[in-house]
Scaffold this motif. Structure first.
Motif, short mmCIF file in Angstrom:
data_model
loop_
_atom_site.label_atom_id
_atom_site.label_comp_id
_atom_site.label_asym_id
_atom_site.label_seq_id
_atom_site.Cartn_x
_atom_site.Cartn_y
_atom_site.Cartn_z
N UNK A 176 0.83 -1.20 0.00
CA UNK A 176 0.00 0.00 0.00
C UNK A 176 0.86 1.26 0.00
N UNK A 177 2.04 1.18 0.59
CA UNK A 177 2.94 2.33 0.62
C UNK A 177 3.36 2.74 -0.79
N UNK A 178 3.68 1.77 -1.61
CA UNK A 178 4.10 2.07 -2.99
C UNK A 178 2.94 2.59 -3.83
N UNK A 179 1.73 2.46 -3.31
CA UNK A 179 0.56 3.01 -4.01
C UNK A 179 0.22 4.41 -3.50
N UNK A 180 0.99 4.90 -2.53
CA UNK A 180 0.79 6.26 -2.07
C UNK A 180 0.35 6.42 -0.63
N UNK A 181 0.16 5.32 0.08
CA UNK A 181 -0.27 5.37 1.48
C UNK A 181 0.95 5.54 2.37
N UNK A 182 0.87 6.47 3.32
CA UNK A 182 1.97 6.64 4.27
C UNK A 182 2.00 5.45 5.21
N UNK A 183 3.16 4.84 5.33
CA UNK A 183 3.31 3.68 6.22
C UNK A 183 4.65 3.80 6.94
N UNK B 57 -9.19 4.23 0.83
CA UNK B 57 -9.44 3.51 -0.43
C UNK B 57 -9.18 4.40 -1.64
N UNK B 58 -9.47 5.68 -1.53
CA UNK B 58 -9.29 6.58 -2.68
C UNK B 58 -7.82 6.68 -3.08
N UNK B 59 -6.92 6.64 -2.12
CA UNK B 59 -5.49 6.71 -2.43
C UNK B 59 -5.06 5.47 -3.20
N UNK B 60 -5.47 4.31 -2.73
CA UNK B 60 -5.12 3.05 -3.40
C UNK B 60 -5.73 3.01 -4.80
N UNK B 61 -7.00 3.35 -4.90
CA UNK B 61 -7.68 3.30 -6.20
C UNK B 61 -7.07 4.27 -7.21
N UNK B 62 -6.58 5.41 -6.72
CA UNK B 62 -5.97 6.40 -7.61
C UNK B 62 -4.68 5.89 -8.24
N UNK B 63 -4.08 4.87 -7.64
CA UNK B 63 -2.81 4.34 -8.15
C UNK B 63 -3.00 3.18 -9.13
N UNK B 64 -4.22 2.82 -9.43
CA UNK B 64 -4.48 1.65 -10.28
C UNK B 64 -3.77 1.72 -11.62
N UNK C 183 16.98 -4.42 -2.49
CA UNK C 183 18.42 -4.68 -2.45
C UNK C 183 18.90 -5.38 -3.71
N UNK C 184 17.98 -6.04 -4.41
CA UNK C 184 18.34 -6.75 -5.64
C UNK C 184 18.26 -5.84 -6.87
N UNK C 185 17.86 -4.60 -6.65
CA UNK C 185 17.69 -3.66 -7.75
C UNK C 185 16.28 -3.10 -7.76
N UNK C 186 16.02 -2.27 -8.74
CA UNK C 186 14.70 -1.66 -8.89
C UNK C 186 13.88 -2.44 -9.92
N UNK C 187 12.61 -2.60 -9.61
CA UNK C 187 11.72 -3.34 -10.50
C UNK C 187 10.55 -2.44 -10.89
N UNK C 188 10.17 -2.53 -12.14
CA UNK C 188 9.16 -1.65 -12.73
C UNK C 188 7.86 -2.41 -12.96
N UNK C 189 6.77 -1.78 -12.59
CA UNK C 189 5.44 -2.29 -12.89
C UNK C 189 4.70 -1.18 -13.62
N UNK C 190 4.12 -1.50 -14.75
CA UNK C 190 3.47 -0.50 -15.59
C UNK C 190 2.32 0.20 -14.86
N UNK C 191 1.61 -0.56 -14.00
CA UNK C 191 0.48 0.02 -13.27
C UNK C 191 0.44 -0.52 -11.84
N UNK C 192 -0.28 0.18 -11.00
CA UNK C 192 -0.52 -0.30 -9.65
C UNK C 192 -1.26 -1.63 -9.67
#
Length: 172
Positions: free
Chosen positions: A66-73, A102-109, A118-127
């Motif tokens: 949820x943090x990577x979707x914009x929620x403070x954790x 819920x609005x924060x999570x849904x906005x990241x869809x 630690x293994x590197x950065x990984x990219x996901x096209x969408x939430x």
């Protein structure tokens, strides 16, 4: 179905199940007179972590998800040593998830997600891709492993311990 609905309530439900599974492990150790450290440190295979790590991974995957979707954790130290510590960690994670907007999570869809590790950065096209292809599968991998670690030691667990509160009885 919204991204929030696919994520937060599902994680809460299975974290609650994990808590009950961990509590059964604690009861088993006490009932059988087994040192709790032995149960907690047991591994299915030498290069795989024990139950403490598995529970931490479930909690971290949920929180980071949820943090990577914009929620403070907040940052949480991985320092659990006992069954009680693990139950408290799970409870803390559930409380965090229960407070998610819920609005924060849904906005990241449809927003891209970069997962720094630690293994590197990984990219996901969408939430949505991040949740569907990483968060939920990774969470269940570690939950399944925790379940199997305890089961391998003789803790009486069944499918309904893992799937508790998933089914709604249908009465025609």
């Amino acid at each position: 179905m919204s991204l929030y609905t696919q994520t937060v309530p599902v994680l809460i439900k299975y974290l609650d199940n994990l808590s009950k599974i961990v509590q059964k492990g604690a009861a088993f150790a006490q009932e059988k007179g087994i040192k709790t450290e032995d149960v907690l440190q047991h591994r299915l295979i030498a290069d795989q972590q024990g139950i403490i790590f598995q529970v931490q991974a479930c909690c971290n995957t949920s929180k980071s998800g949820v943090s990577r979707l914009g929620v403070e954790a907040p940052f949480v130290e991985d320092n659990e040593q006992t069954f009680d510590d693990l139950v408290k960690r799970i409870e803390h994670t559930i409380k965090l998830l229960e407070g998610v907007d819920a609005a924060i999570v849904n906005a990241a869809a449809d927003k891209e997600v970069i997962m720094e590790t630690r293994m590197g950065n990984f990219y996901f096209k969408t939430g949505q891709q991040y949740i569907s292809e990483f968060v939920i599968p990774n969470f269940h991998f570690h939950l399944s492993t925790a379940y199997c670690i305890l089961r391998a030691q003789g803790v009486q667990l069944g499918a309904l311990d893992y799937m508790n509160n998933v089914f709604t009885k249908h009465e025609p």
